[in-house]
Motif scaffolding. Structure first.
Motif, PDB file in Angstrom:
ATOM      1  N   THR A 105     -24.345  11.943  -8.356  1.00 23.57           N
ATOM      2  CA  THR A 105     -23.119  10.790  -8.232  1.00 23.57           C
ATOM      3  C   THR A 105     -24.119   9.764  -7.943  1.00 23.57           C
ATOM      4  N   SER A 106     -24.099   8.460  -8.335  1.00 21.84           N
ATOM      5  CA  SER A 106     -24.318   7.270  -8.422  1.00 21.84           C
ATOM      6  C   SER A 106     -23.568   6.131  -7.945  1.00 21.84           C
ATOM      7  N   GLY A 107     -24.076   4.877  -7.945  1.00 24.98           N
ATOM      8  CA  GLY A 107     -23.174   3.609  -7.596  1.00 24.98           C
ATOM      9  C   GLY A 107     -23.613   2.876  -6.700  1.00 24.98           C
ATOM     10  N   PHE A 135     -18.364   4.002  -6.523  1.00 26.20           N
ATOM     11  CA  PHE A 135     -19.139   5.333  -6.452  1.00 26.20           C
ATOM     12  C   PHE A 135     -18.332   5.898  -8.414  1.00 26.20           C
ATOM     13  N   ASN A 136     -19.862   6.613  -8.835  1.00 19.86           N
ATOM     14  CA  ASN A 136     -19.852   6.815 -10.238  1.00 19.86           C
ATOM     15  C   ASN A 136     -19.936   8.200  -9.939  1.00 19.86           C
ATOM     16  N   ILE A 137     -18.486   9.598  -9.681  1.00 20.91           N
ATOM     17  CA  ILE A 137     -18.778  10.608  -8.412  1.00 20.91           C
ATOM     18  C   ILE A 137     -19.287  11.384 -10.296  1.00 20.91           C
ATOM     19  N   TYR A 138     -20.001  12.090  -9.730  1.00 19.56           N
ATOM     20  CA  TYR A 138     -20.596  13.454 -10.763  1.00 19.56           C
ATOM     21  C   TYR A 138     -19.669  15.246 -10.700  1.00 19.56           C
ATOM     22  N   GLY A 139     -18.511  15.022 -11.722  1.00 21.66           N
ATOM     23  CA  GLY A 139     -17.480  16.379 -11.267  1.00 21.66           C
ATOM     24  C   GLY A 139     -18.359  17.716 -11.292  1.00 21.66           C
ATOM     25  N   ASP A 140     -17.115  17.884 -10.288  1.00 25.01           N
ATOM     26  CA  ASP A 140     -17.499  20.111  -9.939  1.00 25.01           C
ATOM     27  C   ASP A 140     -16.009  20.073  -9.370  1.00 25.01           C
ATOM     28  N   ALA A 141     -15.560  20.646 -10.105  1.00 23.17           N
ATOM     29  CA  ALA A 141     -13.787  21.041  -9.526  1.00 23.17           C
ATOM     30  C   ALA A 141     -14.128  21.845  -7.985  1.00 23.17           C
ATOM     31  N   LYS A 142     -15.777  22.333  -8.004  1.00 19.89           N
ATOM     32  CA  LYS A 142     -15.398  23.820  -7.211  1.00 19.89           C
ATOM     33  C   LYS A 142     -16.139  23.193  -5.667  1.00 19.89           C
ATOM     34  N   ARG A 143     -16.333  21.428  -6.057  1.00 17.68           N
ATOM     35  CA  ARG A 143     -16.639  20.837  -4.766  1.00 17.68           C
ATOM     36  C   ARG A 143     -16.185  19.403  -4.314  1.00 17.68           C
ATOM     37  N   PRO A 144     -14.527  19.395  -4.384  1.00 19.82           N
ATOM     38  CA  PRO A 144     -14.898  17.668  -4.113  1.00 19.82           C
ATOM     39  C   PRO A 144     -15.753  16.699  -3.730  1.00 19.82           C
ATOM     40  N   PHE A 145     -15.655  15.941  -4.071  1.00 18.45           N
ATOM     41  CA  PHE A 145     -16.366  14.802  -3.622  1.00 18.45           C
ATOM     42  C   PHE A 145     -15.360  13.280  -2.698  1.00 18.45           C
ATOM     43  N   LYS A 146     -16.072  13.836  -1.259  1.00 21.15           N
ATOM     44  CA  LYS A 146     -15.067  13.058  -0.260  1.00 21.15           C
ATOM     45  C   LYS A 146     -15.698  11.660   0.285  1.00 21.15           C
ATOM     46  N   ILE A 154     -11.074  10.017   0.750  1.00 21.35           N
ATOM     47  CA  ILE A 154     -10.493   9.329  -0.012  1.00 21.35           C
ATOM     48  C   ILE A 154     -11.287  10.826  -1.400  1.00 21.35           C
ATOM     49  N   THR A 155     -10.505  11.635  -1.902  1.00 18.35           N
ATOM     50  CA  THR A 155     -11.471  12.828  -2.845  1.00 18.35           C
ATOM     51  C   THR A 155     -11.000  12.562  -4.222  1.00 18.35           C
ATOM     52  N   ALA A 156     -12.241  13.409  -4.330  1.00 21.45           N
ATOM     53  CA  ALA A 156     -12.239  13.084  -5.964  1.00 21.45           C
ATOM     54  C   ALA A 156     -12.835  13.695  -6.394  1.00 21.45           C
ATOM     55  N   LEU A 157     -12.729  14.324  -7.907  1.00 21.86           N
ATOM     56  CA  LEU A 157     -13.448  15.377  -8.427  1.00 21.86           C
ATOM     57  C   LEU A 157     -13.749  15.135  -9.579  1.00 21.86           C
ATOM     58  N   GLY A 158     -14.265  13.708 -10.154  1.00 26.04           N
ATOM     59  CA  GLY A 158     -15.109  13.096 -10.942  1.00 26.04           C
ATOM     60  C   GLY A 158     -14.097  11.884 -10.969  1.00 26.04           C
ATOM     61  N   THR A 159     -15.056  10.638 -11.022  1.00 26.24           N
ATOM     62  CA  THR A 159     -13.922   9.353 -11.041  1.00 26.24           C
ATOM     63  C   THR A 159     -14.871   8.322 -10.541  1.00 26.24           C
ATOM     64  N   ARG A 160     -14.103   7.023 -10.780  1.00 23.03           N
ATOM     65  CA  ARG A 160     -15.317   5.908 -10.528  1.00 23.03           C
ATOM     66  C   ARG A 160     -14.130   5.163  -9.723  1.00 23.03           C
ATOM     67  N   PHE A 161     -15.043   4.568  -8.544  1.00 23.69           N
ATOM     68  CA  PHE A 161     -14.065   4.206  -7.816  1.00 23.69           C
ATOM     69  C   PHE A 161     -14.613   3.088  -7.287  1.00 23.69           C
ATOM     70  N   ASN A 162     -13.645   1.786  -6.854  1.00 22.88           N
ATOM     71  CA  ASN A 162     -14.964   1.271  -5.566  1.00 22.88           C
ATOM     72  C   ASN A 162     -13.438   1.280  -4.427  1.00 22.88           C
ATOM     73  N   GLU A 178     -11.200   5.041 -13.176  1.00 24.12           N
ATOM     74  CA  GLU A 178     -11.203   5.643 -14.078  1.00 24.12           C
ATOM     75  C   GLU A 178     -10.825   7.300 -13.556  1.00 24.12           C
ATOM     76  N   GLY A 179      -9.888   8.088 -13.613  1.00 23.57           N
ATOM     77  CA  GLY A 179      -9.488   9.778 -13.169  1.00 23.57           C
ATOM     78  C   GLY A 179      -8.882   8.929 -12.115  1.00 23.57           C
ATOM     79  N   LYS A 180      -9.053  10.533 -10.655  1.00 21.56           N
ATOM     80  CA  LYS A 180      -7.895  10.657  -9.980  1.00 21.56           C
ATOM     81  C   LYS A 180      -8.692  10.506  -8.840  1.00 21.56           C
TER      82      LYS A 180
END
Length: 255
Positions: A105-107, A135-146, A154-162, A178-180
């Motif tokens: 993940t980067s940002g 955040f520009n989240i690295y997608g990983d369906a098994k490990r959601p980013f919080k 705030i929980t994301a699987l793979g997305t871009r948000f501020n 981008e994403g959900k």
């Protein structure tokens, strides 16, 4: 010489303490990289920044406010006890820094903001934010980013948000590019889902949510060194300029 001293300090951190079985030292590498970047930036931009201050204050009232890139980062010393060990990334006043987390993940971290995560980050992918970050989240369906900020999760699987929530702000602002995203308070099981171009505002005082459609670029432009104001209240503009330029702004009513 400075690099040699820095490397020696990291070596001491690793091997002058009691050995721990199965200890994951990958975060030490991230710490070394960030501290090297900090050293080079802080020793090359002091004079030019003083000159730049006088210039930017003359155009602070403009609609678009350019800011030279200052990649300043401060990785605090690990704080630990028997069960807790974490890394803290700080963006001091007058700076915005780019970060890369161990999971890919980067940002960006905005001025006067802090991002904190535990050293076992790869297994839980959870960060704690104070201030503002993109955040520009690295997608990983098994490990959601919080992202946890002021009790809101705030929980994301793979997305871009501020996300923006400074201590002196009444609201938390979350803008999805981008994403959900799934958003809920710590004590709530049910989540609110938002889609691209949604701005969610959570009022810390009333603990209420509101969602509306926006142009995300207004809220993401700071990552490119630009501030955009459109129909914003004067006090909001003043607070953003204060953080951006590390100055105090007094608004005086014209009688």
């Amino acid at each position: 010489e400075n690099l040699e001293l820095l490397m020696k300090k990291q070596w001491d951190d690793l091997f002058l303490k009691e050995e721990e079985p199965h200890k994951n030292y990958e975060h030490i590498l991230h710490r070394i990289h960030n501290q090297i970047n900090t050293y080079h930036t802080s020793h090359s931009g002091i004079i030019s920044r003083n000159i730049f201050v006088g210039w930017v204050l003359k155009i602070a009232s403009a609609l678009f406010v350019p800011l030279a890139l200052y990649f300043l980062i401060d990785i605090n010393k690990f704080s630990s006890n028997e069960n807790v060990s974490w890394v803290e990334i700080n963006a001091p006043a007058w700076s915005r820094i780019q970060f890369n987390l161990p999971d890919g993940t980067s940002g960006w971290l905005n001025s006067n903001s802090t991002l904190k995560y535990y050293t076992e980050f790869k297994s839980d992918r959870q960060v704690y934010l104070t201030g503002e970050a993109f955040f520009n989240i690295y997608g990983d369906a098994k490990r959601p980013f919080k992202v946890i900020i002021n009790g809101v999760h705030i929980t994301a699987l793979g997305t871009r948000f501020n996300v923006a929530s400074y201590p002196d702000d009444n609201d938390i602002e979350i803008v999805l590019e981008e994403g959900k995203l799934a958003i809920n308070k710590a004590e709530e099981k049910q989540s609110l889902l938002i889609n691209p171009n949604d701005l969610l505002i959570y009022n810390k005082i009333s603990q209420s949510y509101s969602v509306k459609k926006v142009n995300p670029q207004k809220y993401l432009s700071w990552t490119k060194g630009i501030l955009i104001f459109r129909n914003d209240p004067l006090d909001v503009i003043a607070r953003k300029l204060e953080r951006w330029y590390n100055v105090d702004i007094d608004i005086v009513a014209d009688n």
